[in-house]
Design an enzyme around this catalytic site. Structure first.
Site, short mmCIF file in Angstrom:
data_model
loop_
_atom_site.label_atom_id
_atom_site.label_comp_id
_atom_site.label_asym_id
_atom_site.label_seq_id
_atom_site.Cartn_x
_atom_site.Cartn_y
_atom_site.Cartn_z
N ASP A 126 -7.93 -5.35 -0.07
CA ASP A 126 -8.38 -6.22 -1.17
C ASP A 126 -8.00 -7.68 -0.98
O ASP A 126 -8.39 -8.53 -1.77
CB ASP A 126 -7.77 -5.71 -2.49
CG ASP A 126 -8.34 -4.36 -2.86
OD1 ASP A 126 -7.56 -3.42 -3.07
OD2 ASP A 126 -9.58 -4.23 -2.88
N HIS A 145 0.86 -1.19 0.00
CA HIS A 145 0.00 0.00 0.00
C HIS A 145 0.89 1.23 0.00
O HIS A 145 1.94 1.25 0.62
CB HIS A 145 -0.90 0.02 1.25
CG HIS A 145 -2.07 0.93 1.10
ND1 HIS A 145 -2.00 2.27 1.34
CD2 HIS A 145 -3.34 0.68 0.71
CE1 HIS A 145 -3.17 2.82 1.12
NE2 HIS A 145 -4.01 1.88 0.73
C1 SDX Z 1 -6.22 0.05 -2.93
O1 SDX Z 1 -4.38 4.52 -2.06
C2 SDX Z 1 -5.37 3.94 -1.45
O2 SDX Z 1 -5.76 4.34 -0.40
C3 SDX Z 1 -5.95 2.76 -2.22
C4 SDX Z 1 -6.94 1.92 -1.44
C5 SDX Z 1 -8.23 2.69 -1.17
O3 SDX Z 1 -8.95 2.30 -0.25
O4 SDX Z 1 -8.55 3.59 -1.98
O5 SDX Z 1 -6.39 1.50 -0.21
C6 SDX Z 1 -7.37 0.69 -2.25
O6 SDX Z 1 -5.96 0.40 -4.06
C7 SDX Z 1 -5.37 -0.94 -2.18
C8 SDX Z 1 -4.12 -1.43 -3.00
C9 SDX Z 1 -4.62 -2.54 -3.94
N1 SDX Z 1 -3.56 -2.89 -4.90
C10 SDX Z 1 -2.93 -4.09 -4.82
O7 SDX Z 1 -3.11 -4.89 -3.91
C11 SDX Z 1 -1.98 -4.35 -5.99
C12 SDX Z 1 -0.63 -4.88 -5.47
N2 SDX Z 1 0.03 -3.79 -4.75
C13 SDX Z 1 1.02 -3.01 -5.49
O8 SDX Z 1 0.65 -2.77 -6.82
C14 SDX Z 1 1.50 -1.80 -4.69
O9 SDX Z 1 1.76 -2.23 -3.42
C15 SDX Z 1 0.62 -0.57 -4.61
C16 SDX Z 1 0.22 -0.07 -5.95
C17 SDX Z 1 -0.60 -0.84 -3.81
C18 SDX Z 1 1.43 0.53 -3.90
O10 SDX Z 1 2.46 0.85 -4.74
P1 SDX Z 1 3.50 2.04 -4.37
O11 SDX Z 1 3.10 2.79 -3.18
O12 SDX Z 1 3.77 2.81 -5.61
O13 SDX Z 1 4.74 1.24 -3.90
P2 SDX Z 1 5.78 0.68 -4.88
O14 SDX Z 1 5.10 0.04 -6.05
O15 SDX Z 1 6.79 1.75 -5.12
O16 SDX Z 1 6.39 -0.50 -3.98
C19 SDX Z 1 7.49 -0.29 -3.18
C20 SDX Z 1 8.35 -1.53 -3.40
C21 SDX Z 1 8.71 -1.77 -4.87
O17 SDX Z 1 9.95 -2.43 -4.88
P3 SDX Z 1 11.27 -1.52 -5.23
O18 SDX Z 1 11.01 -0.87 -6.58
O19 SDX Z 1 11.39 -0.52 -4.11
O20 SDX Z 1 12.40 -2.53 -5.28
O21 SDX Z 1 7.62 -2.70 -2.99
C22 SDX Z 1 7.42 -3.55 -4.10
C23 SDX Z 1 7.65 -2.72 -5.35
O22 SDX Z 1 8.11 -3.54 -6.43
N3 SDX Z 1 6.03 -3.99 -4.04
C24 SDX Z 1 5.63 -5.26 -4.23
C25 SDX Z 1 4.25 -5.22 -4.04
N4 SDX Z 1 3.86 -3.98 -3.77
C26 SDX Z 1 4.96 -3.22 -3.78
N5 SDX Z 1 6.31 -6.40 -4.54
C27 SDX Z 1 5.54 -7.50 -4.64
N6 SDX Z 1 4.21 -7.56 -4.48
C28 SDX Z 1 3.52 -6.44 -4.17
N7 SDX Z 1 2.20 -6.48 -3.99
#
Ligand code: SDX
Length: 429
Positions: A364, A306
């Protein structure tokens, strides 16, 4: 709100930036005058360090895993309140008195039907269209029907539009579902509560009586509450940006639905259940954990991570308890998908990659398991998120429209394209 300042030095010139102090959360540097004074932009793609507005509606503490609606912790609201009472709280800022609640509930109940001609919109879609596609289309088309609540400068019309959207989104979501399975639309019933009404519109058929299970209705209502608002997430920011141009509320909510559909946002509940099903058995979890950690693999663990929560998502905790209750109630407590989810959560939370990157299950992760157990297809998971979030979107939209500081949102950019050059005729290229 500015009693402190920060000093920014650029090319030996000092600039004083007011520091705004919030009720709760980090201080905010006010950079509104920076470009005019220093001829520089700030740069923050994804807005990881940027406050786009001030708001009184929802507060999140990502480090502590706290979520408050108008100051009330989500755990207390999920346990003691109802979705419709939470709608009142988000819209008007205070918990309603019994009389206010009765009046609000009656107003919403009386707006649950849609204009009969809107039924024709559905017939224009293919039966196998994703319900989110139909919802984006039909909600946007509401502005073609409800002209008496599209003037954003009229407070009464804003109020009516808010009630209409909260009341009609469940009806439209249920119609999208019924249309996709070739069953007749079921009209709302004014003697049913909000969640029971939605379940009835989705699962009853004219051919036989349908009794809503009160325990499932309570679980449905709790899911609505957990999704109601979440400060300036991507879809809420989309609604605010669309609204900042003066677009009508129905168009703004349609834009929010479109944004929510993405798998990185509200589409994650569908993607998560599909991922859990693909994993299939506990012994395949390590393979998927390895893929999630592999930078060369675009696979992410759906339902994990998140932007704000760097600790557990309090909604996921409540949702997990609800999943246990609902599956137990339905006699499928040993649901293989739930077993995979619980084992995946356990393994991931002990893995150094997830610990280091502070990745926890989000809202989720468990919601899809409950919704599938209740009889919804995965394609209905995000539409249910959208109908739940409509009150948050519209409360944030009303707050923005009513803000005297409100102006059209228009970010700038870091231009890295070609410098100025002259056109070359085709014959000379
Ligand atoms: C919702 O914003 C809100 O409030 C949204 C929400 C709401 O109520 O409105 O809470 C609802 O959208 C919840 C999130 C649902 N999405 C998912 O579950 C999809 C999987 N999650 C990822 O796509 C990700 O965690 C996000 C999009 C949710 C957050 O992404 P960020 O904040 O841009 O973080 P990031 O992608 O920069 O991640 C930081 C690191 C990265 O690695 P590095 O580049 O630093 O090496 O963590 C890794 C990412 O690759 N990472 C993951 C991961 N999520 C982040 N690696 C593996 N699996 C994951 N799920």
């Amino acid at each position: 709100m500015a009693d402190k300042t920060a000093t920014l030095r650029i090319n030996d010139q000092d600039y004083e930036l007011p520091i705004l102090s919030p009720t709760k959360g980090p201080d905010v540097l006010d950079i509104r005058k920076l470009y005019g004074q220093a001829d520089v932009f700030t740069y923050d793609p994804g807005f990881t360090s940027t406050a786009s507005c001030d708001s009184t509606i929802t507060f999140i503490d990502g480090d502590k895993g706290e979520l408050w609606y108008r100051g009330y912790p989500i755990e207390q609201l999920a346990a003691k309140s109802s979705y419709l009472e939470v709608c009142y709280l988000l819209l008007y800022g205070e918990l309603p008195s019994p009389e206010q609640m009765d009046d609000f509930s009656a107003r919403v109940t009386r707006h649950t039907m849609v204009h009969e001609q809107m039924h024709n919109f559905f017939r224009g879609f293919r039966r196998d269209a994703h319900p989110m596609a139909t919802m984006v289309g039909v909600v946007g088309a509401m502005s073609a029907f409800y002209h008496d609540s599209t003037d954003v400068n009229d407070e009464w019309q804003r109020e009516v539009a808010a009630i209409r959207l909260i009341a009609k989104l469940p009806t439209i979501a249920a119609m999208a579902y019924k249309y996709s399975i070739g069953q007749p639309f079921v009209y709302p019933q004014n003697d049913l509560d909000y969640a029971s009404n939605f379940l009835n519109m989705c699962f009853s058929v004219p051919a036989e009586k349908y009794e809503v299970n009160p325990a499932l209705a309570r679980a449905m209502d709790r899911i609505f509450t957990l999704h109601a608002d979440h400060e300036q997430n991507a879809s809420t920011s989309t609604v605010r940006l669309a609204g900042s141009s003066g677009a009508n509320p129905f168009a703004c909510i349609a834009a929010g639905i479109a944004c929510l559909w993405g798998p990185a946002h509200g589409g994650a509940n569908q993607a998560c259940l599909e991922m859990l099903r693909e994993i299939g058995t506990v012994d395949r979890i390590p393979e998927f954990i390895a893929r999630a950690k592999d930078k060369s693999d675009p696979f992410k663990l759906m339902g994990f991570g998140h932007r704000v929560y760097k600790n557990f998502d309090p909604r996921a905790t409540v949702m997990k308890e609800s999943a246990d209750e609902v599956l137990e109630l339905l006699g499928i407590g040993d649901n293989p998908v739930l077993q995979v989810a619980k084992e995946l959560e356990k393994i991931a939370l002990e893995d150094e990659y997830f610990i280091e990157k502070k990745l926890y299950p989000n809202v989720d992760f468990y919601s899809g398991i409950i919704l599938e157990a209740m009889g919804f297809p995965t394609s209905m998971f995000t539409p249910i998120f959208a109908l739940s979030r409509t009150v948050g979107w519209i409360a944030q939209w009303k707050e923005m429209i009513g803000d005297p500081q409100n102006k059209i949102g228009r970010p700038r950019q870091l231009y890295v394209g070609s410098d100025k050059r002259d056109y070359v005729d085709l014959t000379k290229r």
